[in-house]
Design a protein around this motif. Structure first.
Motif, PDB file in Angstrom:
ATOM      1  N   ARG A 113      40.776  33.721  39.523  1.00 52.42           N
ATOM      2  CA  ARG A 113      40.679  32.385  40.124  1.00 52.42           C
ATOM      3  C   ARG A 113      41.759  31.450  39.543  1.00 52.42           C
ATOM      4  NH1 ARG A 113      37.879  27.620  39.424  1.00 52.42           N
ATOM      5  NH2 ARG A 113      37.292  26.612  41.392  1.00 52.42           N
ATOM      6  N   VAL A 163      45.978  38.097  46.195  1.00 52.21           N
ATOM      7  CA  VAL A 163      44.798  37.959  47.060  1.00 52.21           C
ATOM      8  C   VAL A 163      44.159  39.328  47.287  1.00 52.21           C
ATOM      9  CG1 VAL A 163      43.986  37.308  49.367  1.00 52.21           C
ATOM     10  CG2 VAL A 163      45.596  35.836  48.146  1.00 52.21           C
ATOM     11  N   LYS A 205      40.467  40.288  46.305  1.00 55.52           N
ATOM     12  CA  LYS A 205      39.561  40.797  47.339  1.00 55.52           C
ATOM     13  C   LYS A 205      38.955  42.136  46.929  1.00 55.52           C
ATOM     14  CE  LYS A 205      38.809  40.783  52.224  1.00 55.52           C
ATOM     15  NZ  LYS A 205      38.230  42.105  52.374  1.00 55.52           N
ATOM     16  N   VAL A 208      36.194  41.419  44.593  1.00 53.63           N
ATOM     17  CA  VAL A 208      35.074  40.837  45.331  1.00 53.63           C
ATOM     18  C   VAL A 208      34.312  41.935  46.085  1.00 53.63           C
ATOM     19  CG1 VAL A 208      34.491  39.365  47.308  1.00 53.63           C
ATOM     20  CG2 VAL A 208      36.018  38.508  45.510  1.00 53.63           C
ATOM     21  N   ALA A 228      33.324  34.291  49.936  1.00 51.41           N
ATOM     22  CA  ALA A 228      34.679  34.381  49.382  1.00 51.41           C
ATOM     23  C   ALA A 228      35.465  35.479  50.087  1.00 51.41           C
ATOM     24  CB  ALA A 228      34.614  34.648  47.879  1.00 51.41           C
ATOM     25  N   SER A 229      34.763  36.580  50.362  1.00 51.35           N
ATOM     26  CA  SER A 229      35.405  37.715  51.033  1.00 51.35           C
ATOM     27  C   SER A 229      35.969  37.278  52.386  1.00 51.35           C
ATOM     28  CB  SER A 229      34.382  38.840  51.200  1.00 51.35           C
ATOM     29  OG  SER A 229      34.925  39.868  51.989  1.00 51.35           O
ATOM     30  N   SER A 283      36.841  34.228  53.334  1.00 47.22           N
ATOM     31  CA  SER A 283      37.980  33.327  53.128  1.00 47.22           C
ATOM     32  C   SER A 283      39.233  34.111  52.748  1.00 47.22           C
ATOM     33  CB  SER A 283      37.673  32.319  52.016  1.00 47.22           C
ATOM     34  OG  SER A 283      36.450  31.688  52.255  1.00 47.22           O
ATOM     35  N   LEU A 284      39.053  35.102  51.868  1.00 45.69           N
ATOM     36  CA  LEU A 284      40.194  35.891  51.410  1.00 45.69           C
ATOM     37  C   LEU A 284      40.788  36.684  52.575  1.00 45.69           C
ATOM     38  CD1 LEU A 284      38.695  37.099  47.998  1.00 45.69           C
ATOM     39  CD2 LEU A 284      40.654  35.546  48.285  1.00 45.69           C
ATOM     40  N   ASP A 315      42.223  27.808  53.386  1.00 50.97           N
ATOM     41  CA  ASP A 315      41.501  29.069  53.187  1.00 50.97           C
ATOM     42  C   ASP A 315      41.438  29.448  51.707  1.00 50.97           C
ATOM     43  OD1 ASP A 315      40.914  29.437  55.861  1.00 50.97           O
ATOM     44  OD2 ASP A 315      42.770  30.537  56.277  1.00 50.97           O
ATOM     45  N   GLU A 330      38.943  27.370  49.986  1.00 57.59           N
ATOM     46  CA  GLU A 330      37.585  27.853  50.278  1.00 57.59           C
ATOM     47  C   GLU A 330      37.206  29.017  49.377  1.00 57.59           C
ATOM     48  OE1 GLU A 330      36.897  27.298  54.952  1.00 57.59           O
ATOM     49  OE2 GLU A 330      36.051  29.155  54.134  1.00 57.59           O
ATOM     50  N   ALA A 331      38.130  29.970  49.281  1.00 54.75           N
ATOM     51  CA  ALA A 331      37.875  31.127  48.417  1.00 54.75           C
ATOM     52  C   ALA A 331      37.646  30.680  46.974  1.00 54.75           C
ATOM     53  CB  ALA A 331      39.037  32.114  48.493  1.00 54.75           C
ATOM     54  N   TYR A 334      34.125  29.245  46.568  1.00 53.09           N
ATOM     55  CA  TYR A 334      33.023  30.218  46.486  1.00 53.09           C
ATOM     56  C   TYR A 334      33.056  30.987  45.166  1.00 53.09           C
ATOM     57  CZ  TYR A 334      32.118  29.137  51.363  1.00 53.09           C
ATOM     58  OH  TYR A 334      31.802  28.486  52.513  1.00 53.09           O
TER      59      TYR A 334
END
Lengths: 462, 462
Positions: free
Chosen positions: B165, B198, B202, B205, B407-408, B410-411, B430, B433-434, B437
């Motif tokens: 993050r 990313v 992902k 996540v 989050a998934s 958004s990613l 976007d 947003e990720a 979350y």
């Protein structure tokens, strides 16, 4: 007296935020050293100061069982007088069990009930009556029973008994010296002084003996039976009494009240309401009055509340009262006539002049909480306990009462012997007996059986 | 973030040998000073060293409430990060309540559930997922659920999320810088690097998301239904399973097993046996087979054990099996056919070849404990959990799962945006947003509502 084994036990109960596991004995540090990894401090716990707290992990090989705080105590400055470590862990059953298993695998033994306190007694940290008071303190549910136990823990009557016993011991040694010189007819022990001392001891013994009835009531609570026909409002009355009691503590979340269901504490004394639910269930119209039945429960009660309705009318109330009197005729239990629903009908339906000795009357409305305070006061008066001061020396323990009774008999014989100039050897025997019984109370005279009986009733971890 | 109020709570549960009352907040020392009288040491607790233990009495004016040990902690080196004192008192309900009342009368407030841990979070002593793991740890009843919670407390996946993050935060700041220079069409954020990052986020996540099913099973246990006609031996089987499990701990007195009734732990996983008592009670001869009824309970089970007798004969066993298959046809729950009383009749009555995919067979004698170990192993295989290592990163929390799901999404959109050269402002949105979350999981983004929901489910005193 120091034990060879090292014991461990969970000292808190159930699962909660935290739990405390206590380890005591010569190998305490060695055992905890082998399972505790400090986060920051010195690894060897023995090198750390006593009475300090350390953060770290309990590990089982590579496995981290929990993050804990440990508190270090060193002999003789601990509860048991031995080396003690307390482990404060997260309160899950799983963690508590894992840590216990781990400690046991490293050589500790699971403690028996009361074994920590028993060791405290054996190591001279407290006398036997103080040790017994620890269990009473934990079981105490009211201010009065708590205060009595606390007083006993702090030495209470046992110090007085011990002092007088020491003086008696001095006399017996003089009398036994006389026996050694029996041919010369000497008298080392002043008989007048001895008589005064024995009287003093006997007075204390009698006072303590007489305090037992009150002490027992304070410790165990006063059993109260509420009787009356169905729907007369027994539950409502009980709830009204309970509610006022609970209102005091309801603001505090998280306090456990489970164990004190259906008991009401009034001015520090616990009143236990005996379940008379069975009486409520009869639907038989003839038996509907309820109170004509033989109440086994009444036999267990120290005071009986007869609950009637103001609208019942004089005849029915009298009939109920007579039935209860019949039940109570062989006992001296006080009776409280409670006229409920006094807000609806005229409560003057019953004339106070018809009451007999030991009978009380109270006009209430359970639903509207009218006169509930007055009922509480009537209850106190009926039981005639009055205000209990925690300074009062009270005996609460049957074992102590029995020992005092036996000591009283021996002391009586000593006094008789002194006035009839009993031979020294017989006099000495009676004094020895009194010393024995008094010593049983404080634990200066004891057997494994006595200790076993006492500590068996303790909880584990104490 | 330091709170203004000082809170107190009983941190242990129920009544036991000892209880611990925890006080935390700025007035902790002042409040405890006013009710604690040390036996030997300095009267002003503030002058004593942190992380030390002191013996003394808690008094209410002249009244001695208890003899206690107090443990001193100073901000920031405490559980909450605030000044903390823990009072270790005798574990009677009366004493706990009196001390709580006393502390509150001196200005402390009764703590809400989880308030100590909430303060620890707010004071930066732990992140939100670590705080949540504290409640999981206390609730953990098996090795696997304990290990997962312990791993999470020690940072677990939250550190990984936080690292990634932070890297994303770096990129968004670059992209937002681009927006400031939008007229000049510069590109500070390397799109290839961003795409790699990313993808990395992902992947984590998705891994965490996929671990939820297993994590949830570990945390909550595997629901198992035992079905079969009356008297086929369901209780005996359950007892046989329970007994072997309990034998491990039966030697340790005082451990609480109340809360884990009818659950069996096999290789660290908890199996919860769903009560199918209702099925046992039918006396209807046609319905006697039992299993023809629609079993609501089966719908809750992850695995079903069909218990039959070796002497039932092939036809009856087939009929039972078909009925259960009918019930399970829309689900993929595994089925274990357990042929009981194999010591009395020939267990070969049923041919293994007749089993379908996802069906297992086990021939036992519950009464004689024959093949119970094999049944345990079959259960493990059927559920297909295998060995869980506590190093595995597992999600056990629905809140985390939902946040990861969001989050998934958004990613996914960020990756789409990168490949379709989405305008910076939409791309930034976007990513934001990720970030949001992911931040919800560790508590870097939070609301009072989220915190309220989390800590409401804690126990008081933690």
């Amino acid at each position: 007296m120091i034990s060879e084994s090292t014991i461990c036990a969970i000292a808190t109960s159930g699962t909660g935020a935290i739990a405390v596991i206590r380890v005591s004995g010569p190998a305490t540090y060695e055992i905890v050293n082998s399972v505790f990894k400090p986060a920051k401090t010195e690894k060897d716990l023995l090198k750390l100061s006593a009475n300090t707290i350390h953060f770290g992990t309990i590990h089982d090989g590579e496995d981290v069982v929990d993050e804990v705080l440990i508190s270090l105590f060193r002999s003789p400055h601990s509860y048991t007088g031995e080396d003690v470590i307390e482990i404060s862990c997260h309160g899950s059953a799983y963690i508590q069990q894992r840590i216990m298993e781990l400690l046991i695998s490293k050589g500790a033994e699971a403690a028996r009930p009361g074994e920590f306190t028993q060791r405290a007694f054996l190591n001279g940290k407290m006398d036997l009556s103080q040790a017994e008071a620890v269990a009473d303190l934990i079981a105490a549910e009211s201010k009065a029973s708590h205060d009595v136990a606390m007083h006993q823990i702090k030495g209470g009557f046992s110090k007085k008994i011990k002092d007088l016993r020491d003086k008696l011991l001095h006399f017996i040694s003089l009398i036994e010296l006389e026996l050694d010189f029996s041919e010369e007819d000497v008298e080392f022990a002043d008989r007048t002084e001895l008589s005064l001392l024995v009287n003093e001891v006997k007075e204390l013994v009698e006072t303590l003996k007489n305090s037992f009835q009150l002490g027992n009531v304070i410790k165990s609570g006063v059993p109260v039976a509420i009787v009356g026909r169905p729907n007369v409002g027994k539950s409502t009355l009980l709830n009204a009494l309970l509610e006022e009691d609970r209102a005091i503590v309801s603001e505090i979340e998280g306090t456990t009240r489970d164990s004190i269901e259906d008991t009401v504490v009034i001015d520090g004394i616990t009143y236990r309401f005996i379940d008379t639910a069975g009486l409520r269930e009869t639907a038989d119209t003839i038996e509907n009055l309820g109170i004509r039945r033989t109440y086994q429960k009444i036999g267990q009660a120290s005071v009986v509340m007869l609950l009637v309705e103001a609208s019942d009318g004089q005849e029915l109330i009298f009939e109920s009262l007579r039935a209860i009197r019949e039940q109570l005729k062989d006992r001296k239990s006080p009776l409280i006539l409670v006229i409920n629903k006094s807000d609806i009908a005229d409560p003057r339906v019953f004339d106070d002049n018809f009451l007999e000795k030991g009978e009380y009357i109270c006009r209430i409305s359970a639903r509207n909480h009218q006169n509930i305070d007055q009922l509480r006061e009537t209850l106190m008066n009926a039981v005639n306990i009055g205000h209990v001061k925690h300074q009062d020396v009270l005996i609460t323990n049957v074992r102590h009462f029995n020992a005092l009774n036996a000591a009283s008999g021996s002391l009586e014989r000593v006094l008789d012997g002194l006035s009839s100039a009993l031979p020294q050897d017989l006099l000495a025997q009676d004094i020895r007996e009194a010393l024995h019984y008094l010593g049983e109370i404080t634990g200066e005279v004891t057997t494994d059986e006595i200790l076993g009986n006492i500590f068996r009733n303790f909880c584990i971890g104490k």
